[in-house]
Design an enzyme around this catalytic site. Structure first.
Site, mmCIF file in Angstrom:
data_model
loop_
_atom_site.group_PDB
_atom_site.id
_atom_site.type_symbol
_atom_site.label_atom_id
_atom_site.label_comp_id
_atom_site.label_asym_id
_atom_site.label_seq_id
_atom_site.Cartn_x
_atom_site.Cartn_y
_atom_site.Cartn_z
ATOM 1 N N TYR A 147 -18.249 1.669 -6.426
ATOM 2 C CA TYR A 147 -18.182 1.205 -7.805
ATOM 3 C C TYR A 147 -19.578 1.283 -8.394
ATOM 4 O O TYR A 147 -20.481 0.544 -7.984
ATOM 5 C CB TYR A 147 -17.682 -0.238 -7.880
ATOM 6 N N TYR B 246 -8.790 -9.030 -3.692
ATOM 7 C CA TYR B 246 -8.930 -7.572 -3.661
ATOM 8 C C TYR B 246 -7.856 -6.946 -2.763
ATOM 9 O O TYR B 246 -7.261 -5.924 -3.106
ATOM 10 C CB TYR B 246 -10.325 -7.224 -3.141
ATOM 11 N N HIS C 292 -9.357 0.726 6.113
ATOM 12 C CA HIS C 292 -10.522 0.721 5.226
ATOM 13 C C HIS C 292 -10.842 -0.703 4.815
ATOM 14 O O HIS C 292 -9.941 -1.467 4.456
ATOM 15 C CB HIS C 292 -10.260 1.563 3.980
ATOM 16 N N PRO D 142 -5.301 0.421 -13.272
ATOM 17 C CA PRO D 142 -5.639 0.942 -11.934
ATOM 18 C C PRO D 142 -6.936 0.385 -11.369
ATOM 19 O O PRO D 142 -7.335 0.751 -10.275
ATOM 20 C CB PRO D 142 -5.745 2.452 -12.167
#
Length: 388
Positions: A198, A385, A68, A290
């Site tokens: 997001y 990230y 991904h 998280p």
């Protein structure tokens, strides 16, 4: 060697020590069925995959994991996508639900002769200032028990016996409550987009993260103090649809919510991570919100560092790695904390409507605009990230 907790940190540590000939036992307070089915994070960083590959623990994720590398941002100013595998260091995630990884690690550990004591609750770690610490437990049958070893690894989370047993005044705790609460949802529904989503909305954040072809993780910003079951499924789906702008970009695939969890976004770090013969790893060492999916990845990294240090100390008599354990792990933890904090500020607006709140909201929109248009900003985002 006694290891507290059969999560990613404890089981990676156990497998690595076992391969090096170090006798160890894992004490886990939950039943085996629960350990193998509890849903947690599912995004493995490239470095995590390399660690698992290096030690022969990646067979399951290679067979069932999915690469991904795309995230999509949805705001009042439109939407945009980042293919982060072509940015920064050119790395990507592997989506592999944590319960599957834990099952793989547990199966390998037991098949190789490892020992796990399930339904055994660690109560306290004693005598950590000696070379013969002990762990008092409540055994599966309810009777008291005690385990002794040369070292104890506390991989039992922020509320576990390892943290509770730290000597008073021996630790500095750095804590931050970010003032944001999420309702975490595990939906029995296929993903609604082929990216991590997001959504930044005036009503609050909403997130979409695929787990499998039939299971999707959602998050919705939630009023603190509200019970997880306060809203009906229909109301939650309608809210997710609104915040993710389904009317503009396509409806969400709906299904039953198999799990609801209220999460207050908090971060904390303990320093140091070694206390005599007791070592902390995973969430026991530091809790990362998280928001950036760093927890399990840090746990695997810390487990490898600790396993190398313990093997050098126990097998070769070299204590250098044990002495340096905190110094090696803490920079990784703080880097993850910094990026997580940045993500929280990016995705969540201020709650007020006064001048200061409007100022900070405009700053947030500027950050998102920069992420949309600036290649150097995108490279920085991609590196942090995916990185650990």
């Amino acid at each position: 060697m006694v290891i507290l907790g059969a999560g990613p940190a404890g089981l990676v540590l156990g497998n690595l020590l076992q391969r090096r000939g170090v006798d160890c036992v894992v004490l886990e307070r939950a039943e085996r069925a629960y350990v193998q089915t509890r849903a947690r994070a599912g995004f493995l960083a490239a470095n995590t995959v390399r660690i698992l590959e290096r030690h022969g623990l990646a067979e399951g994720l290679h067979r069932h994991g999915r690469a991904h590398s795309t995230c999509e941002f949805r705001t009042v100013d439109g939407r945009f996508r980042l293919d982060y595998s072509g940015l920064g260091r050119g790395e990507r995630h592997t989506v592999y639900p944590q319960q599957r990884l834990v099952t793989d690690l547990l199966t390998r550990f037991l098949a190789a002769g490892g020992r796990v004591e399930f339904a055994t609750e660690a109560l306290a770690v004693l005598d950590t200032d000696t070379d013969r610490p002990s762990v008092t437990v409540r055994e599966a049958d309810g009777r008291p028990g005690r385990w002794r070893a040369r070292y104890v690894a506390g991989c039992d989370g922020r509320h576990g016996a390892a943290r509770r047993s730290l000597p008073p005044g021996s630790v500095r705790r750095h804590h931050c409550d970010h003032g944001v609460t999420w309702l975490g949802l595990l939906a029995e529904a296929p993903p609604s987009l082929d990216a991590v989503g997001y959504a930044v909305h005036e009503r609050g954040f909403a997130g979409h993260m695929a787990r499998t072809s039939e299971i999707t993780r959602y998050y919705v910003q939630w009023e603190r103090g509200t019970p997880a079951d306060a809203w009906s499924e229909e109301r939650i789906w309608d809210e997710l649809e609104l915040r993710m702008r389904g009317a503009d970009y396509g409806p969400l695939h709906r299904g039953r919510f198999a799990e609801r969890t209220v999460v207050d976004l908090e971060s904390d770090v303990l320093e140091p991570l070694r206390h005599g013969s007791l070592f902390l790893a995973g969430d026991a060492a530091g809790l990362v919100s998280p928001c950036a999916a760093k927890g399990a990845n840090l746990a695997v990294l810390e487990a490898e560092i600790l396993a190398d240090a313990l093997a050098d100390g126990l097998v070769h008599g070299d204590s250098g790695g044990l002495d340096a354990y905190s110094a090696r792990c803490l920079p990784y933890i703080w880097r993850a904390q910094e990026f997580s904090h940045w993500m929280i500020r990016l995705l969540h607006g201020p709650s007020g409507s006064d001048g200061t709140s409007l100022f900070h909201d405009s700053l947030r929109r500027s950050r998102i605009a920069s992420l949309r248009t600036s290649r150097s900003h995108q490279d920085w985002f991609a590196e942090h990230y995916v990185g650990v």
